[in-house]
Design a protein around this motif. Structure first.
Motif, short mmCIF file in Angstrom:
data_model
loop_
_atom_site.label_atom_id
_atom_site.label_comp_id
_atom_site.label_asym_id
_atom_site.label_seq_id
_atom_site.Cartn_x
_atom_site.Cartn_y
_atom_site.Cartn_z
N LEU A 15 0.80 -1.21 0.00
CA LEU A 15 0.00 0.00 0.00
C LEU A 15 0.85 1.28 0.00
CD1 LEU A 15 -2.81 1.32 0.15
CD2 LEU A 15 -2.63 1.16 2.66
N PRO A 16 1.92 1.38 0.80
CA PRO A 16 2.72 2.62 0.77
C PRO A 16 3.28 2.94 -0.61
CG PRO A 16 3.28 1.31 2.68
CD PRO A 16 2.39 0.45 1.84
N VAL A 17 3.74 1.91 -1.35
CA VAL A 17 4.27 2.17 -2.70
C VAL A 17 3.15 2.64 -3.62
CG1 VAL A 17 5.53 1.19 -4.64
CG2 VAL A 17 6.02 0.41 -2.34
N GLY A 18 1.96 2.07 -3.46
CA GLY A 18 0.83 2.48 -4.29
C GLY A 18 0.44 3.93 -4.05
N ILE A 19 0.42 4.34 -2.80
CA ILE A 19 0.09 5.74 -2.48
C ILE A 19 1.16 6.67 -3.04
CG2 ILE A 19 -0.24 7.38 -0.60
CD1 ILE A 19 -1.43 5.11 1.04
N PHE A 20 2.42 6.29 -2.86
CA PHE A 20 3.52 7.11 -3.38
C PHE A 20 3.44 7.22 -4.90
CE2 PHE A 20 7.93 7.50 -4.92
CZ PHE A 20 8.27 8.70 -4.34
N ALA A 21 3.18 6.10 -5.59
CA ALA A 21 3.08 6.12 -7.05
C ALA A 21 1.92 7.01 -7.50
CB ALA A 21 2.89 4.70 -7.57
N PHE A 22 0.79 6.95 -6.80
CA PHE A 22 -0.36 7.77 -7.15
C PHE A 22 -0.03 9.26 -7.03
CE2 PHE A 22 -4.18 10.08 -5.71
CZ PHE A 22 -4.99 9.91 -6.82
N LEU A 23 0.60 9.64 -5.93
CA LEU A 23 0.97 11.05 -5.74
C LEU A 23 2.00 11.50 -6.77
CD1 LEU A 23 1.19 11.21 -1.83
CD2 LEU A 23 -0.67 12.01 -3.31
N MET A 24 2.94 10.62 -7.11
CA MET A 24 3.95 10.97 -8.11
C MET A 24 3.33 11.18 -9.49
SD MET A 24 6.97 11.34 -6.85
CE MET A 24 8.04 11.14 -8.27
N VAL A 25 2.35 10.33 -9.85
CA VAL A 25 1.68 10.50 -11.14
C VAL A 25 0.95 11.84 -11.20
CG1 VAL A 25 -0.16 9.60 -12.61
CG2 VAL A 25 1.50 8.04 -11.62
N ILE A 26 0.26 12.21 -10.11
CA ILE A 26 -0.44 13.48 -10.08
C ILE A 26 0.54 14.65 -10.20
CG2 ILE A 26 -1.86 15.01 -8.66
CD1 ILE A 26 -3.35 12.63 -9.84
N GLN A 27 1.63 14.60 -9.43
CA GLN A 27 2.60 15.70 -9.46
C GLN A 27 3.28 15.80 -10.83
OE1 GLN A 27 3.66 18.18 -6.90
NE2 GLN A 27 4.17 18.83 -8.97
N MET A 28 3.69 14.67 -11.39
CA MET A 28 4.37 14.71 -12.68
C MET A 28 3.44 15.12 -13.81
SD MET A 28 7.14 11.58 -12.55
CE MET A 28 5.95 10.37 -12.01
N SER A 29 2.15 14.80 -13.68
CA SER A 29 1.20 15.27 -14.71
C SER A 29 1.09 16.79 -14.69
CB SER A 29 -0.16 14.62 -14.48
OG SER A 29 -0.75 15.10 -13.29
N LEU A 30 1.16 17.40 -13.51
CA LEU A 30 1.15 18.86 -13.42
C LEU A 30 2.41 19.45 -14.03
CD1 LEU A 30 -0.27 19.29 -9.80
CD2 LEU A 30 -1.51 19.49 -11.96
N TRP A 31 3.56 18.84 -13.72
CA TRP A 31 4.82 19.32 -14.33
C TRP A 31 4.77 19.16 -15.85
CZ3 TRP A 31 8.27 16.25 -10.39
CH2 TRP A 31 8.30 16.95 -9.18
N ALA A 32 4.24 18.03 -16.31
CA ALA A 32 4.20 17.76 -17.75
C ALA A 32 3.30 18.76 -18.47
CB ALA A 32 3.72 16.34 -18.00
N GLN A 33 2.15 19.08 -17.88
CA GLN A 33 1.26 20.05 -18.51
C GLN A 33 1.90 21.43 -18.59
OE1 GLN A 33 -2.82 19.99 -17.02
NE2 GLN A 33 -2.55 17.88 -16.40
N LYS A 34 2.64 21.81 -17.54
CA LYS A 34 3.33 23.10 -17.57
C LYS A 34 4.39 23.13 -18.66
CE LYS A 34 5.89 26.26 -14.54
NZ LYS A 34 6.46 26.46 -13.19
N LYS A 35 5.16 22.07 -18.78
CA LYS A 35 6.17 22.02 -19.85
C LYS A 35 5.52 21.96 -21.22
CE LYS A 35 10.38 20.21 -17.76
NZ LYS A 35 11.44 19.18 -17.88
N HIS A 36 4.41 21.25 -21.30
CA HIS A 36 3.73 21.12 -22.59
C HIS A 36 3.27 22.48 -23.11
CE1 HIS A 36 1.62 18.92 -25.72
NE2 HIS A 36 0.53 19.63 -25.48
#
Length: 363
Positions: free
Chosen positions: A320-341
């Motif tokens: 479960l801890p890895v799953g929560i961390f992966a979920f938060l990372m996907v959300i954060q990186m999607s925000l970074w990706a949209q800004k770069k895009h």
């Protein structure tokens, strides 16, 4: 007896020639003057050349004003036109030692953006006195220090849990319970991930000018270090249970993890090569390397591979801890990706307009 002078005598002819020549020259001069007068009148008022606008200005004076109180802090004098904003910051630091250059934020307007260190002073000048607004950015750290600190912590913290220190786990229970092979594989994959990040920080990435506030590094370290402690505690616990589908689930997830790590590395190398070569006229194009073909679908494939690594690690360890961390990372990186895009759309519109930011079709 007086004789009438013959007009055809040589002396008289010389006199007439001289008089005629004088009359002829006088007539030409008047025509030339008239022509010049007409040219001046038709051209209008003669304006000074723009190139001479700052010809008499050999030095500038830069007035530093506090952005909040609007009070003058100091005046940096004798600033040459060839100087940059970084040179002004160094002179400002000599006057006010408590504010070193990386901590100083200067704006041309109170609500305007912070000026880059490479900006020429002459490009900002309207007169011999330039007014800049000062903002204290707080204590700063370099980007290399930021990433090295952020990535070194998870590497060392995970190893401390992996060796099962007596202060963390019960030693009797640790000796009694057998370690599943996925525990060793997870340690290898986790260390590989952060070792790759550290090596790319040192040898691949070329960071631009500027620093980041110390508080950002503290927040980043708290996030990565805290989640690493939680993840490592569960995976290396003596009572850890292996994934539900056993060896097949672990093998496929580990293979996907290694592929995403390789893809992330090759994308970072391609982006670094584009920056070092100075070719910024077009968006990075795929090469013969299959891992770079993701450039055809998304504008930020490095974030795509990074998200894939953590999703694969979640499936491989089934915690479960890895799953929560992966979920938060996907959300954060999607925000970074949209800004770069959005930045890519402004710079490389024809090449990027049909691409997604991070995940094809989504985001």
């Amino acid at each position: 007896m007086l004789r009438r002078q013959n007009p055809s005598t040589p002396g008289h002819r010389r006199s007439l020639a001289a008089d005629g020549g004088a009359l002829s020259m006088s007539h030409k001069d008047s025509r030339s003057f008239f022509t010049l007068s007409q040219l001046v009148l038709s051209a209008g008022q003669i304006k000074p050349s723009p190139a001479l606008k700052h010809s008499k200005i050999t030095y500038f004076e830069v007035e530093i004003v506090d952005v909040q109180s609007k009070k003058q802090i100091c005046i940096v004098d004798k600033v040459s036109p060839a100087s940059t904003l970084l040179d002004v910051k160094h002179k400002f630091h000599k006057t006010c030692p408590q504010w070193y250059p990386s901590r100083v934020g200067l704006q041309l307007e109170r609500n305007g953006p912070f000026l880059k260190d490479s900006v020429s002073i002459q490009s900002l000048a309207v007169s011999s006195i330039i007014t800049l607004y000062f903002t204290d950015l707080g204590q700063q750290v370099g980007w290399t220090t930021f990433f090295l600190t952020e990535y070194t912590g998870p590497l060392l913290i995970y190893l401390l849990f992996y060796i099962r220190l007596s202060t963390i786990y019960d030693q009797v229970e640790s000796r009694k319970n057998f370690r599943h092979p996925v525990v060793h594989l997870a340690c290898f994959c986790h260390c590989l991930h952060y070792i790759r990040h550290l090596l790319e920080t040192l040898f691949v990435h070329k960071f631009s000018e500027g620093h980041t506030p110390l508080k950002n590094m503290i927040k980043g370290c708290a996030f990565y270090w805290g989640f690493t402690s939680w993840i490592a505690y569960y995976i290396n616990h003596p009572r850890y249970t292996p994934p539900s589908f056993g060896h097949k689930q672990v093998s496929y997830a580990a293979l996907a993890f290694l592929m995403c790590e390789a893809g992330n590395h090759f994308i970072n190398v391609a982006l670094a090569h584009q920056t070092n070569s100075g070719n910024r006229t077009c968006f990075p194009s795929p090469t013969y390397n299959p891992f770079t073909w993701l450039f055809l679908l998304v504008s930020c494939p490095n974030y795509t591979y990074e998200a894939g690594s953590w999703i694969s690690f979640t499936v491989m360890t089934q915690t479960l801890p890895v799953g929560i961390f992966a979920f938060l990372m996907v959300i954060q990186m999607s925000l970074w990706a949209q800004k770069k895009h959005r930045l890519y759309l402004k710079r490389f519109y024809p090449e990027v307009r049909r691409k997604a930011a991070m995940i094809p079709i989504i985001f």
